[in-house]
Enzyme design. Structure first.
Site, PDB file in Angstrom:
ATOM      1  N   ASP A 171       0.872  -1.178   0.000  1.00 37.63           N
ATOM      2  CA  ASP A 171       0.000   0.000   0.000  1.00 37.63           C
ATOM      3  C   ASP A 171       0.909   1.229   0.000  1.00 37.63           C
ATOM      4  O   ASP A 171       1.609   1.483   0.985  1.00 37.63           O
ATOM      5  CB  ASP A 171      -0.883   0.021   1.248  1.00 37.63           C
ATOM      6  CG  ASP A 171      -1.917  -1.090   1.274  1.00 37.63           C
ATOM      7  OD1 ASP A 171      -1.870  -1.982   0.390  1.00 37.63           O
ATOM      8  OD2 ASP A 171      -2.764  -1.081   2.179  1.00 37.63           O
ATOM      9  N   LYS A 185      -9.995  -0.400  -1.818  1.00 39.18           N
ATOM     10  CA  LYS A 185      -9.840  -0.726  -0.405  1.00 39.18           C
ATOM     11  C   LYS A 185     -10.302   0.464   0.420  1.00 39.18           C
ATOM     12  O   LYS A 185      -9.748   1.558   0.300  1.00 39.18           O
ATOM     13  CB  LYS A 185      -8.385  -1.070  -0.085  1.00 39.18           C
ATOM     14  CG  LYS A 185      -8.134  -1.402   1.390  1.00 39.18           C
ATOM     15  CD  LYS A 185      -6.684  -1.784   1.609  1.00 39.18           C
ATOM     16  CE  LYS A 185      -6.349  -1.951   3.087  1.00 39.18           C
ATOM     17  NZ  LYS A 185      -4.930  -2.340   3.301  1.00 39.18           N
ATOM     18  N   LYS A 232      -7.004   3.107  -2.529  1.00 36.99           N
ATOM     19  CA  LYS A 232      -7.378   2.962  -1.122  1.00 36.99           C
ATOM     20  C   LYS A 232      -7.729   4.335  -0.575  1.00 36.99           C
ATOM     21  O   LYS A 232      -7.095   5.330  -0.935  1.00 36.99           O
ATOM     22  CB  LYS A 232      -6.203   2.334  -0.364  1.00 36.99           C
ATOM     23  CG  LYS A 232      -6.359   2.213   1.141  1.00 36.99           C
ATOM     24  CD  LYS A 232      -5.110   1.569   1.738  1.00 36.99           C
ATOM     25  CE  LYS A 232      -5.098   1.632   3.260  1.00 36.99           C
ATOM     26  NZ  LYS A 232      -3.862   1.044   3.828  1.00 36.99           N
TER      27      LYS A 232
END
Length: 223
Positions: free
Chosen positions: A92, A183, A154
């Protein structure tokens, strides 16, 4: 949705600076026991988590340029390569927010692309920090991540001013269609929040309270 399906959407995050080795080891055991989708650990703990999670179905995930995104692009790419070499399965990374807010979109896209290149087919998720962006900013950030070859976007680091919202997730889904995963992360503490974010279009949920969410699931559906 069955319990195991819900559990598999959850990515338990251990990203606070006071997380110690024992906490990581305990979290690995709990993640395997409850069939979580992933455990997200600080870069220094990838070497510990990866062997404990190997062949369990729980992915070892870590972070790049965390939490501000302002790290030099060369450093982000090198960090990504080292983390994959040490056993991370997904990363990430934080959007280069200073460049984004400066309108330096080519540089932002290249920053992401450098990490994607080092991923060599592994999943890279780009954290947008949506609470800092207006609707146009969310759309633009999604487009840059898509064009750079990332696999997911995300919502949040969990360290920003706000977390995941249904509105942001729905906008991200409308922008990207089914071409990328989403996400939702940041401030997800209740089962109702989690289910609403999945309904809005999230594929995965990042949370520091995965076990609490599963306990709420059990109370509601098994009680």
């Amino acid at each position: 949705m069955k319990r195991d399906e819900f559990a598999h959407t959850l990515e338990q995050a251990l990203l606070r600076p006071d997380v110690d080795r024992r906490s990581v080891e305990e979290a690995c055991a709990a993640a395997v026991r409850d069939h979580l989708g992933a455990l997200v650990v600080l870069p220094c703990y990838v070497r510990i988590a990866a062997p404990l999670l190997a062949k369990s179905g729980v992915k070892t995930v870590s972070v790049v340029g965390f939490p501000l995104g302002a790290t030099l692009s060369e450093v982000k790419a090198r960090e990504a390569r080292l983390l994959f070499d040490q056993g991370a399965e997904e990363l990430d990374m934080v959007l280069h927010l200073p460049w984004f807010f400066s309108g330096e979109y080519d540089a932002v896209r290249e920053d992401i692309a450098g990490v994607v290149q080092e991923a060599r087919g592994h999943v890279v998720k780009v954290i947008l920090e949506t609470s800092l962006l207006d609707e146009g900013g969310i759309v633009k950030a999604c487009q840059l991540a898509r064009d750079a070859g990332a696999s997911f976007v995300k919502t949040s680091t969990g360290f920003g001013a706000g977390g995941a919202t249904e509105e942001a997730v729905a906008l991200m889904r409308r922008t990207l269609g089914n071409r990328m995963g989403i996400k939702a992360s940041g401030g997800i503490r209740t089962l109702d929040q989690a289910l609403s974010l999945l309904e809005a279009g999230a594929d995965r949920l990042g949370t520091s309270g995965a076990m609490d969410l599963l306990a709420q699931w059990d109370q509601r559906f098994r009680g």
